[in-house]
Design a protein around this motif. Sequence first.
Motif, PDB file in Angstrom:
ATOM      1  N   ALA A 241      10.796 -12.261  -4.340  1.00  0.00           N
ATOM      2  CA  ALA A 241      11.335 -11.448  -5.431  1.00  0.00           C
ATOM      3  C   ALA A 241      11.815 -10.099  -4.894  1.00  0.00           C
ATOM      4  CB  ALA A 241      10.279 -11.253  -6.511  1.00  0.00           C
ATOM      5  N   GLN A 242      11.048  -9.520  -3.969  1.00  0.00           N
ATOM      6  CA  GLN A 242      11.481  -8.255  -3.375  1.00  0.00           C
ATOM      7  C   GLN A 242      12.770  -8.456  -2.579  1.00  0.00           C
ATOM      8  OE1 GLN A 242       9.631  -6.412   0.193  1.00  0.00           O
ATOM      9  NE2 GLN A 242       9.081  -4.713  -1.169  1.00  0.00           N
ATOM     10  N   ARG A 243      12.863  -9.579  -1.887  1.00  0.00           N
ATOM     11  CA  ARG A 243      14.071  -9.849  -1.108  1.00  0.00           C
ATOM     12  C   ARG A 243      15.292  -9.910  -2.018  1.00  0.00           C
ATOM     13  NH1 ARG A 243      13.567 -14.818   2.682  1.00  0.00           N
ATOM     14  NH2 ARG A 243      12.114 -13.347   3.636  1.00  0.00           N
ATOM     15  N   ALA A 244      15.138 -10.584  -3.154  1.00  0.00           N
ATOM     16  CA  ALA A 244      16.257 -10.682  -4.095  1.00  0.00           C
ATOM     17  C   ALA A 244      16.646  -9.295  -4.607  1.00  0.00           C
ATOM     18  CB  ALA A 244      15.884 -11.597  -5.255  1.00  0.00           C
ATOM     19  N   ARG A 245      15.651  -8.470  -4.906  1.00  0.00           N
ATOM     20  CA  ARG A 245      15.935  -7.124  -5.387  1.00  0.00           C
ATOM     21  C   ARG A 245      16.603  -6.291  -4.288  1.00  0.00           C
ATOM     22  NH1 ARG A 245      18.052  -4.046  -8.868  1.00  0.00           N
ATOM     23  NH2 ARG A 245      17.070  -1.995  -9.183  1.00  0.00           N
ATOM     24  N   ALA A 246      16.141  -6.442  -3.049  1.00  0.00           N
ATOM     25  CA  ALA A 246      16.739  -5.712  -1.927  1.00  0.00           C
ATOM     26  C   ALA A 246      18.199  -6.111  -1.749  1.00  0.00           C
ATOM     27  CB  ALA A 246      15.954  -5.975  -0.648  1.00  0.00           C
TER      28      ALA A 246
ATOM     29  N   GLY B 186      20.912  10.322   4.925  1.00  0.00           N
ATOM     30  CA  GLY B 186      22.152   9.980   5.613  1.00  0.00           C
ATOM     31  C   GLY B 186      22.060   8.736   6.474  1.00  0.00           C
ATOM     32  N   TYR B 187      21.078   7.885   6.223  1.00  0.00           N
ATOM     33  CA  TYR B 187      20.927   6.689   7.042  1.00  0.00           C
ATOM     34  C   TYR B 187      22.066   5.693   6.806  1.00  0.00           C
ATOM     35  CZ  TYR B 187      16.138   7.737   8.590  1.00  0.00           C
ATOM     36  OH  TYR B 187      15.042   8.286   9.186  1.00  0.00           O
ATOM     37  N   ALA B 188      22.396   4.965   7.855  1.00  0.00           N
ATOM     38  CA  ALA B 188      23.390   3.896   7.760  1.00  0.00           C
ATOM     39  C   ALA B 188      22.732   2.573   7.386  1.00  0.00           C
ATOM     40  CB  ALA B 188      24.131   3.735   9.085  1.00  0.00           C
ATOM     41  N   TYR B 189      21.439   2.439   7.680  1.00  0.00           N
ATOM     42  CA  TYR B 189      20.693   1.240   7.302  1.00  0.00           C
ATOM     43  C   TYR B 189      19.227   1.607   7.153  1.00  0.00           C
ATOM     44  CZ  TYR B 189      20.583   1.264  12.472  1.00  0.00           C
ATOM     45  OH  TYR B 189      20.478   1.628  13.789  1.00  0.00           O
ATOM     46  N   TYR B 190      18.505   0.770   6.413  1.00  0.00           N
ATOM     47  CA  TYR B 190      17.104   1.067   6.097  1.00  0.00           C
ATOM     48  C   TYR B 190      16.391  -0.250   5.849  1.00  0.00           C
ATOM     49  CZ  TYR B 190      13.057   2.900   3.487  1.00  0.00           C
ATOM     50  OH  TYR B 190      11.788   3.213   3.052  1.00  0.00           O
ATOM     51  N   ALA B 191      15.235  -0.425   6.470  1.00  0.00           N
ATOM     52  CA  ALA B 191      14.467  -1.664   6.309  1.00  0.00           C
ATOM     53  C   ALA B 191      13.184  -1.408   5.535  1.00  0.00           C
ATOM     54  CB  ALA B 191      14.135  -2.259   7.676  1.00  0.00           C
ATOM     55  N   VAL B 192      12.929  -2.224   4.542  1.00  0.00           N
ATOM     56  CA  VAL B 192      11.639  -2.222   3.870  1.00  0.00           C
ATOM     57  C   VAL B 192      10.813  -3.336   4.502  1.00  0.00           C
ATOM     58  CG1 VAL B 192      12.568  -3.675   2.022  1.00  0.00           C
ATOM     59  CG2 VAL B 192      10.397  -2.476   1.687  1.00  0.00           C
ATOM     60  N   THR B 193       9.570  -3.007   4.911  1.00  0.00           N
ATOM     61  CA  THR B 193       8.750  -3.976   5.664  1.00  0.00           C
ATOM     62  C   THR B 193       7.328  -3.986   5.109  1.00  0.00           C
ATOM     63  OG1 THR B 193       8.245  -2.274   7.316  1.00  0.00           O
ATOM     64  CG2 THR B 193      10.096  -3.726   7.790  1.00  0.00           C
ATOM     65  N   ASP B 194       7.179  -4.455   3.886  1.00  0.00           N
ATOM     66  CA  ASP B 194       5.842  -4.473   3.305  1.00  0.00           C
ATOM     67  C   ASP B 194       4.946  -5.496   3.996  1.00  0.00           C
ATOM     68  OD1 ASP B 194       5.461  -2.471   1.298  1.00  0.00           O
ATOM     69  OD2 ASP B 194       7.009  -3.457   0.111  1.00  0.00           O
ATOM     70  N   HIS B 195       3.627  -5.305   3.795  1.00  0.00           N
ATOM     71  CA  HIS B 195       2.635  -6.111   4.511  1.00  0.00           C
ATOM     72  C   HIS B 195       2.682  -7.584   4.121  1.00  0.00           C
ATOM     73  CE1 HIS B 195       0.555  -2.860   6.548  1.00  0.00           C
ATOM     74  NE2 HIS B 195       0.590  -2.157   5.434  1.00  0.00           N
ATOM     75  N   ALA B 196       2.365  -8.426   5.084  1.00  0.00           N
ATOM     76  CA  ALA B 196       2.310  -9.874   4.902  1.00  0.00           C
ATOM     77  C   ALA B 196       0.923 -10.294   4.394  1.00  0.00           C
ATOM     78  CB  ALA B 196       2.657 -10.552   6.224  1.00  0.00           C
ATOM     79  N   PRO B 197       0.754 -11.556   3.983  1.00  0.00           N
ATOM     80  CA  PRO B 197      -0.455 -11.959   3.247  1.00  0.00           C
ATOM     81  C   PRO B 197      -1.762 -11.952   4.019  1.00  0.00           C
ATOM     82  CG  PRO B 197       0.961 -13.848   3.659  1.00  0.00           C
ATOM     83  CD  PRO B 197       1.753 -12.637   4.006  1.00  0.00           C
ATOM     84  N   ASN B 198      -1.740 -12.043   5.348  1.00  0.00           N
ATOM     85  CA  ASN B 198      -3.004 -12.091   6.073  1.00  0.00           C
ATOM     86  C   ASN B 198      -3.761 -10.773   6.047  1.00  0.00           C
ATOM     87  OD1 ASN B 198      -2.411 -14.721   6.593  1.00  0.00           O
ATOM     88  ND2 ASN B 198      -2.077 -14.482   8.786  1.00  0.00           N
TER      89      ASN B 198
ATOM     90  N   ASP C  63       0.800  -1.224   0.000  1.00  0.00           N
ATOM     91  CA  ASP C  63       0.000   0.000   0.000  1.00  0.00           C
ATOM     92  C   ASP C  63       0.834   1.276   0.000  1.00  0.00           C
ATOM     93  OD1 ASP C  63       0.932  -0.447   2.557  1.00  0.00           O
ATOM     94  OD2 ASP C  63      -0.925   0.157   3.549  1.00  0.00           O
ATOM     95  N   GLY C  64       2.132   1.162  -0.279  1.00  0.00           N
ATOM     96  CA  GLY C  64       2.956   2.352  -0.416  1.00  0.00           C
ATOM     97  C   GLY C  64       2.760   3.003  -1.773  1.00  0.00           C
ATOM     98  N   LEU C  65       3.360   4.183  -1.945  1.00  0.00           N
ATOM     99  CA  LEU C  65       3.155   4.957  -3.172  1.00  0.00           C
ATOM    100  C   LEU C  65       4.368   4.984  -4.082  1.00  0.00           C
ATOM    101  CD1 LEU C  65       1.339   8.039  -1.601  1.00  0.00           C
ATOM    102  CD2 LEU C  65       0.322   5.972  -2.560  1.00  0.00           C
ATOM    103  N   ALA C  66       5.518   4.568  -3.576  1.00  0.00           N
ATOM    104  CA  ALA C  66       6.745   4.662  -4.356  1.00  0.00           C
ATOM    105  C   ALA C  66       7.420   3.299  -4.438  1.00  0.00           C
ATOM    106  CB  ALA C  66       7.695   5.687  -3.733  1.00  0.00           C
ATOM    107  N   PRO C  67       8.142   3.038  -5.527  1.00  0.00           N
ATOM    108  CA  PRO C  67       8.869   1.774  -5.627  1.00  0.00           C
ATOM    109  C   PRO C  67      10.043   1.720  -4.668  1.00  0.00           C
ATOM    110  CG  PRO C  67       9.326   3.171  -7.535  1.00  0.00           C
ATOM    111  CD  PRO C  67       8.238   3.845  -6.758  1.00  0.00           C
ATOM    112  N   LEU C  68      10.543   0.516  -4.460  1.00  0.00           N
ATOM    113  CA  LEU C  68      11.638   0.287  -3.516  1.00  0.00           C
ATOM    114  C   LEU C  68      12.831   1.182  -3.812  1.00  0.00           C
ATOM    115  CD1 LEU C  68      13.027  -1.353  -1.266  1.00  0.00           C
ATOM    116  CD2 LEU C  68      13.581  -3.088  -2.992  1.00  0.00           C
ATOM    117  N   GLU C  69      13.193   1.289  -5.085  1.00  0.00           N
ATOM    118  CA  GLU C  69      14.378   2.057  -5.454  1.00  0.00           C
ATOM    119  C   GLU C  69      14.259   3.522  -5.038  1.00  0.00           C
ATOM    120  OE1 GLU C  69      14.048  -1.504  -8.071  1.00  0.00           O
ATOM    121  OE2 GLU C  69      12.675   0.040  -7.331  1.00  0.00           O
TER     122      GLU C  69
END
Length: 579
Positions: free
Chosen positions: A391-396, A366-378, A350-356
């Motif tokens: 597929a997202q994990r591979a791209r990440a 200036g972040y040292a790390y960043y987590a993408v946490t998209d919603h799970a199937p339930n 439900d986000g508005l922008a792609p991962l990239e």
Amino acid sequence: MARLNDEVGALLREYADLILLSGGNAFRARSYEKAARSVGGYPGDLAHLDEAGLRAIPGVGDSTAEKISEYLASGRMEALESLRAKIPPGVREVTQIPGVGPKTAVLLYRKLGIKSVDELRKAADAGKLKGLPGLGEKTVENIRHGIEQLSQASGRTLLSIALDLAEDLVAELGAVPGCKKCDYAGSLRRMRETVGDIDILATAKDSAPLMAALLARPEVADVIGSGTTKTSIRTDKGLQVDLRVVQPAEWGAALVYFTGSRAHNIKLRGRAVKEGLKLSEYGLFDVESGKKLASRTEKEVYAALGLPWIPPTLREDRGEIEAAADGALPDLVQLKDLRGDLHTHTDLTDGLAPLEVMLQTAADLGYAYYAVTDHAPNLAMQRMTDDKMLAQRARARDLDREYSGMRVLHGTELNIDAAGDVDWPADFLAGFDLCVASIHSSFGLDRAAQTKRLIRACENPHVNIIGHPTTRLLDRRPPIDADLDAVFAAAAHTGTALELNASPQRLDLTDDQAMAAQRHGVKFAINSDAHSTPALSNRRFGIATAQRAWLTKDDVINTWSLTRLRAFLRKPAVRGGGG
């Protein structure tokens, strides 16, 4: 003044509500809700876009683009005004009650003719809601509670909205010739989650140009009063703004006086009285001689009272004066201390922008790390699948190699079900760098059930963070009823961080709750829960909550080095924990 994007987003959201209230297609209403979120979260200015540019915004189709173009050209949206004519204004007002949706509002209107919150209150008091389809005893009680909540929130404005206007005013007034200093004060400077009005303080030898500049603002709807030292106006959104102009030499004393809560100021004045002094907005004076001892800076005023400077976010009379006197004020966590964000979304759900795009914006912060946490199937509406997530994990992982200064973490936001279980089996969860788990359903469970499900989620060895723990939405949804002390104890015992969700509509946990959790030994994550690139800046509101809760860097896991963070995320299994 509200951003044009926010203004148009609000109109599209109203249109979606009115579609539902008028019995229209629910799918169509949801498409306009999505468009409203997209427009509000779009980083560019709508005024610079033609229809083709508008259609390029995710979720904005041909029909929506036409309506936006119409509004940009004429200031009107004909389809919206047509629906407004069909639905009494008060019926939509009823939907602002936490827990009352369009379906219930229409039922109340059709069966009882209720078209205002006040009429609904009277009907509930008279017992007229009993027996209506779908309105059981528990639902009626929730409606009563929602009306009370709405009444308490009436006349208050979200921190983010008030801050946008205040910063705009400070920038404009501060540039007026003759103005030496300008800043906002009051509960806004203390960064409370909602504010009743905006206090602006300025210094100048001649106040007239400043007062004139405020009165000339386009959002001024009503002039409450105007003089040489104070001017008060009400904006077209109903928010009161008070501008006070003091002499440059009085700046510090005035800022102390107009920033602290009433209780903080009373205690400061009491401290002054014990020393034979008098404290006012004009300065700190020796009572016997009348000599002014301090007034130019806040530090000077506090020092003359035998205290170090107290950060504005602490000035609530919750022990800060005593701690200051003992040299025990905390070294509060600061915005610059945040090294990463551990709860964000992309257009995969439900986000508005792609991962990239989200990653590049995070890198620019200036972040040292960043987590993408998209919603799970339930969370079925997001249509997540195992294959999509892998597929997202591979791209990440690929993108992680492209950023030399920022590590990309792949996570997910799990759904805590009514029993406390989460999406996916343990072997699949083990592949994530971290898991946030949140409640997105079954908000009406009783206290015991809500407490049990949260504790069970904490006990899951794959759950690292509990997201927006009480699920509240300011002015829209009350918090769930849970024994938070028991939840805090479980989080501390299991090494599960609790989120300080920085979305200004959530601010969940609250500062009071975070203070209580910290006493249990809980660690926290200050997360934006961003669904768009502009929302990554919500982190400032999470920092404000943390400061109001007296938290330090050591309390917040995403101020830590990546090595220390990863060690925390290697959560040990807890005997009896959920799978």
